[in-house]
Enzyme design. Structure first.
Site, mmCIF file in Angstrom:
data_model
loop_
_atom_site.group_PDB
_atom_site.id
_atom_site.type_symbol
_atom_site.label_atom_id
_atom_site.label_comp_id
_atom_site.label_asym_id
_atom_site.label_seq_id
_atom_site.Cartn_x
_atom_site.Cartn_y
_atom_site.Cartn_z
ATOM 1 N N ASP A 65 0.827 -1.199 0.000
ATOM 2 C CA ASP A 65 0.000 0.000 0.000
ATOM 3 C C ASP A 65 0.872 1.264 0.000
ATOM 4 O O ASP A 65 1.853 1.345 0.739
ATOM 5 C CB ASP A 65 -0.878 -0.024 1.267
ATOM 6 C CG ASP A 65 -1.799 1.165 1.358
ATOM 7 O OD1 ASP A 65 -2.668 1.288 0.489
ATOM 8 O OD2 ASP A 65 -1.639 1.969 2.303
ATOM 9 N N GLU B 150 1.206 -0.836 -5.122
ATOM 10 C CA GLU B 150 0.157 0.157 -5.352
ATOM 11 C C GLU B 150 0.832 1.476 -5.705
ATOM 12 O O GLU B 150 1.215 2.246 -4.828
ATOM 13 C CB GLU B 150 -0.727 0.351 -4.107
ATOM 14 C CG GLU B 150 -1.971 1.160 -4.439
ATOM 15 C CD GLU B 150 -2.305 2.297 -3.487
ATOM 16 O OE1 GLU B 150 -3.252 3.036 -3.758
ATOM 17 O OE2 GLU B 150 -1.598 2.474 -2.473
HETATM 18 C C1 GLC Z 1 -3.957 3.558 -0.413
HETATM 19 C C2 GLC Z 1 -5.355 3.004 -0.253
HETATM 20 C C3 GLC Z 1 -6.273 4.094 0.163
HETATM 21 C C4 GLC Z 1 -5.762 4.703 1.446
HETATM 22 C C5 GLC Z 1 -4.280 5.109 1.338
HETATM 23 C C6 GLC Z 1 -3.669 5.403 2.672
HETATM 24 O O1 GLC Z 1 -3.873 4.490 -1.418
HETATM 25 O O2 GLC Z 1 -5.778 2.432 -1.471
HETATM 26 O O3 GLC Z 1 -7.577 3.620 0.331
HETATM 27 O O4 GLC Z 1 -6.525 5.834 1.752
HETATM 28 O O5 GLC Z 1 -3.503 4.069 0.789
HETATM 29 O O6 GLC Z 1 -3.419 4.231 3.383
#
Ligand code: GLC
Length: 623
Positions: free
Chosen positions: A270, A312
């Site tokens: 993430d 991500e």
């Molecule tokens: C990522 C997640 C999102 C979250 C962010 C902070 O982008 O997909 O939902 O708000 O991380 O953890």
């Protein structure tokens, strides 16, 4: 030749030799990266010792799967992988509930389930689970670690993989470390970015943009008795971890390995671009981030090589691809195909497929080893990270165009049937992003409210066509649970004080099992969408030209609403032809005879193709 599971002897698992051999091949690089970042050989030795411990503790079953996957490193580069993302509670109440629903998941053709964050968080202050309070504990109402292992075992028996988030950029402010840090413990404070005065925070603010300018403005949060300044890139309760401290890196690796040993197959890293901070920079994508991801990859290859890393990286295309690393030094196994996702929606709003064609060309020109996770939408908003240099050449200026897209998807401009909502509309810049389920963005919600049958048929066609377009891409397609039955927006978040300020909950509603039951009625939208998606997934899985090694290209038809994508492997040629306009269009492709439409089974004349609005063909010819 790849070994079969049976070939893998159970005795293999107990051998430390396997670990040592893997280590031997990688330790020089791991050590050099670690000591390059941390100059701390004692902490390095601790890391190696713990890796060995996690390896020894790893279940025999998982070790066999590691060995199997090691012998077939292409195991996830296939044409029959299909993901589905879901919140455990929204989908089935808890982890045990998900286990009971595995037959439905199989019926939907899914073999990767992304369980949205399920670790322990503080209720009401969790950013949808991304503010973890304890990485060793499952959120109480969802079950416990044994339920997680049991679910993983049950999934693996059915050849379903589990994908889980690893939110490593930050912890919750209620995490034990944060609590100790704010109580004045210096060692724990050094695991975060905590300052007594605003001097350094102000300097950061000069160069670091805001992620949530409206829902969580600013990069720092005041906390504790001394009213200190804490770096919180995301929400005020998500404290950024300081990866300059080797204790942070080591402990987060142990947390990662602990989850891997519970049976997680794929980790979504993430917010990975954010994990290294440097004054004077925008604190995104810094070189040290890549060193850390590379170390995670090496550690995974040594301890649990059956596990994959999904990055991500929601960034511009040129920032995304480096997270694959290089052929010699790979980083992530899989990355989100975020630009294609946004470009598909741009194409819906403009009925102009030229940018999408260009995007397909860019992705197809990348090395075939790269695996993308393709999706139409996820739990987050849709941001307009498009190729504005390209669009400028077609009279679309960035700010005006973003405004148009946002208006289109809230349904106020461009003959739109969309029912989206704006997200983080920034009054300073005018910028905003979009929320909404695929069905609602495609017009299904509006048609249903208006009782408009024709509109409904059109909206369903668009919905299916977008999925078909996504399925043309190499990689792993990912559905959002509920989209397979055309679920529309859920407005109940507005009456929930914990959610009402975050429009992303609009498209994170509960899975509607009551609607799913309607599938028995062959006239229901649920039946139609589910069935048509299954047909498309079966076509994809049944044709070699969808394998990632296929040659992929696009065709210029001079009809800007139509996208034509070709795929070729071992003499099998496939064309996907998509009409992004609601009006009928005709093209004259310069191709031979002998193509069959795989959806209808009809022969297709390739001299003249006419497509009604929002329809498509998947044409195939065997060589
Ligand atoms: C990522 C997640 C999102 C979250 C962010 C902070 O982008 O997909 O939902 O708000 O991380 O953890």
């Amino acid at each position: 030749m790849a070994l079969t599971r049976e070939d893998m002897s159970a005795g293999l698992s107990g051998q430390l030799e396997v670990f040592e051999n893997r280590m031997k091949l990688r330790q020089a690089e791991l050590k050099s990266l670690y000591t390059g970042l941390y100059q701390n050989s004692w902490m390095y030795a601790e890391l190696i010792g713990e890796m060995e411990k996690y390896y020894s503790e790893r279940d025999d079953r998982l070790k066999r799967s590691d060995a199997y996957r090691e012998s077939d490193p292409e195991w996830y580069r296939k044409n029959d992988m299909l993901g589905m993302m879901m919140y455990v509670d929204n989908f089935a109440g808890d982890l045990r509930g998900v286990r009971k629903k595995l037959s439905y998941i199989e019926d939907a053709g899914v073999n990767v389930i992304h369980l949205m964050p399920f670790l322990d968080v503080e209720k009401g202050r969790s950013d949808g689970g991304y503010a973890v309070r304890d990485f060793r504990k499952v959120r109480k109402d969802l079950g416990d670690m044994t339920d997680l292992s049991d679910l993983a075992t049950a999934c693996h028996k059915r050849d379903i993989c589990i994908l889980a988030d690893f939110a490593l950029n930050h912890t919750s402010d209620k995490h034990e470390w944060a609590q100790k840090a704010i109580a004045g413990n210096k060692e724990y404070a050094s695991r975060y970015f905590i300052y007594d005065t605003d001097e350094i925070p102000n300097r950061y603010d000069e160069t670091v943009p805001e992620v949530f300018p409206v829902t969580a403005p600013g990069n720092f949060t005041r906390a504790g008795e001394g009213n200190k300044y804490v770096l919180t890139t995301f929400h005020p309760y998500q404290w950024d971890l300081n990866y300059r401290n080797p204790r942070v890196f080591n402990e987060m690796v142990y947390n990662f390995l602990n989850l891997a040993n519970r049976g997680i197959d794929i980790f979504r890293l993430d917010a990975i671009p954010y994990i290294w901070k440097e004054l004077g920079t925008n604190c995104r994508n810094l070189p040290e981030v890549h060193d850390i991801v590379r170390m995670l990859r090496l550690i995974t290859e040594i301890v649990c090589p059956g596990v994959l890393l999904l990055g991500e990286v929601v960034m511009e295309p040129e920032k995304v691809v480096p997270y694959f690393g290089t052929v010699e030094r790979p980083e992530c196994h899989i990355l989100n195909n975020v630009t294609t996702m946004a470009t598909i929606w741009h194409t819906v709003a403009t009925r102009d497929a030229r940018l999408l064609r260009n995007q397909f060309d860019i992705v197809s020109a990348l090395p075939k080893e790269y695996v993308f996770l393709n999706y139409l939408r996820c739990h987050d908003d849709i941001g307009w990270g498009l190729d504005y240099a390209f669009l400028a050449g077609h009279e679309m200026e960035e700010n005006a165009h973003k405004k148009y897209l946002n208006n289109y998807f809230v349904g106020t401009e461009g003959y739109s049937n969309s029912r989206g909502e704006l997200y983080n509309e920034d009054p300073k810049t005018g910028d905003a992003r979009i929320c909404g389920t695929t069905a609602s963005l495609c017009g299904i919600e509006k048609a249903s409210m208006d009782g408009d049958k024709e509109g409904m048929a059109r909206a369903i066609n668009l919905d299916i066509m977008l999925h078909a377009c996504m399925l043309m891409l190499s990689g792993i397609p990912m559905l959002y649970s509920g989209d397979e039955i055309g679920q529309i927006n859920d407005y109940s978040y507005l009456s929930n004080p914990e959610k009402k300020d975050d429009a992303r909950y609009l498209h994170r509603g509960k899975f509607r099992w009551d609607l799913e039951k309607k599938r028995i009625n062959h006239k229901s939208k649920e039946y139609l969408i589910f069935k048509r998606l299954r047909e498309l997934e079966r076509i994809r899985a049944g044709h070699r030209a969808f394998l990632p090694d296929a040659k992929v290209w696009t065709v210029n038809t001079f009809e800007k609403s139509i996208l034509v994508v070709g795929r070729l492997l071992d003499g099998e040629k496939i064309y996907g032809v998509f009409n992004f306009s609601e009006h009928e269009k005709t093209i004259w492709p310069d191709e031979d005879e002998g193509f069959i439409d795989l959806v209808s089974g009809d022969m297709c004349p390739m001299q003249e193709l006419t497509l009604p609005g929002y329809t498509f063909f998947i044409l195939c010819k065997e060589g």
